[in-house]
Design a protein around this motif. Sequence first.
Motif, mmCIF file in Angstrom:
data_model
loop_
_atom_site.group_PDB
_atom_site.id
_atom_site.type_symbol
_atom_site.label_atom_id
_atom_site.label_comp_id
_atom_site.label_asym_id
_atom_site.label_seq_id
_atom_site.Cartn_x
_atom_site.Cartn_y
_atom_site.Cartn_z
ATOM 1 N N PHE A 96 8.318 7.340 -12.021
ATOM 2 C CA PHE A 96 8.313 7.900 -10.609
ATOM 3 C C PHE A 96 9.179 9.188 -10.621
ATOM 4 O O PHE A 96 8.555 10.160 -9.894
ATOM 5 C CB PHE A 96 9.063 6.867 -9.511
ATOM 6 N N GLY A 101 4.653 9.415 -8.852
ATOM 7 C CA GLY A 101 3.764 8.300 -8.455
ATOM 8 C C GLY A 101 3.482 7.512 -9.740
ATOM 9 O O GLY A 101 3.867 7.819 -10.614
ATOM 10 N N LYS A 107 -1.764 1.670 -14.247
ATOM 11 C CA LYS A 107 -1.948 0.764 -13.144
ATOM 12 C C LYS A 107 -2.491 -0.201 -13.693
ATOM 13 O O LYS A 107 -2.149 -1.527 -13.275
ATOM 14 C CB LYS A 107 -2.783 1.199 -12.075
ATOM 15 N N LEU A 115 3.468 -3.417 -8.810
ATOM 16 C CA LEU A 115 2.739 -2.483 -8.132
ATOM 17 C C LEU A 115 3.443 -2.570 -6.548
ATOM 18 O O LEU A 115 3.826 -1.225 -6.250
ATOM 19 C CB LEU A 115 1.338 -2.654 -7.718
ATOM 20 N N ASP A 116 3.855 -3.513 -6.110
ATOM 21 C CA ASP A 116 4.626 -3.845 -4.865
ATOM 22 C C ASP A 116 6.005 -2.858 -5.077
ATOM 23 O O ASP A 116 6.252 -2.359 -4.080
ATOM 24 C CB ASP A 116 4.728 -5.195 -4.391
ATOM 25 N N SER A 119 5.562 0.821 -5.157
ATOM 26 C CA SER A 119 5.143 1.612 -3.608
ATOM 27 C C SER A 119 6.436 1.387 -2.810
ATOM 28 O O SER A 119 6.522 2.116 -2.156
ATOM 29 C CB SER A 119 4.084 0.730 -3.299
ATOM 30 N N ALA A 122 8.887 3.942 -4.055
ATOM 31 C CA ALA A 122 8.458 5.407 -3.533
ATOM 32 C C ALA A 122 8.789 5.554 -2.170
ATOM 33 O O ALA A 122 9.024 6.652 -1.751
ATOM 34 C CB ALA A 122 6.771 5.525 -3.966
ATOM 35 N N LEU A 123 8.341 4.509 -1.415
ATOM 36 C CA LEU A 123 8.519 4.592 0.217
ATOM 37 C C LEU A 123 10.193 4.917 0.297
ATOM 38 O O LEU A 123 10.417 5.562 1.071
ATOM 39 C CB LEU A 123 8.137 3.396 0.802
#
Length: 196
Positions: A96, A101, A107, A115-116, A119, A122-123
């Motif tokens: 990251f 990303g 992936k 993956l969760d 994300s 990143a959030l």
Amino acid sequence: MLGDSAYKLALETKRTQAHLPMYNEALVHHLCRETRHIMGELETLLQSLETIRDEPDADTRSVAAQLAVKHATVKRNKRCLLAYQAQRLRFLQNVFWQVGGVPEEIKPQLSPAELDFFSGYALAVNTYKAPFIDLDLTVSDLPPKDLYIEVRVLQDCGEVQLENGSLLLSKNSQHHVKRTDVDHLVSRGLLQHIDG
């Protein structure tokens, strides 16, 4: 044999420091099932220890030894699982900060939980840096040696808005630009910093 799955997972963790292989779901689930099974055996041994402890001539040493071995095995399994997960999450955090990303090529190697995590991570970072309009946290944390750098364009980027105007970045062209204007493109691999 007892502990083999944990050993395999620990070896896989050690081997995958530089790259991220496919998430080994089968081995992780096998290790979790083995640990739950051993926990059931521990409960049974504890119950048997409670019943024979009240007897006057009971020898509890063998049961206590079994308890110690099984408890150590459970702890080792948990440590191996946590090391495997932590190493993969550290790798994702590093990706990251380097790329910004999830690259499409890694992936398929991630579990749904990873993956969760990615994300959510990143959030959290984007939420944190949202109030700081001009601050890009994904650039290098080392102070720059030069304010301006020489870069070679590796992929067509089109027209890019810089602090002092815009610049057309076409493939194989070279430019002398302000470091802060292009750090994000260098970290994504679109530009190459030419040491000079």
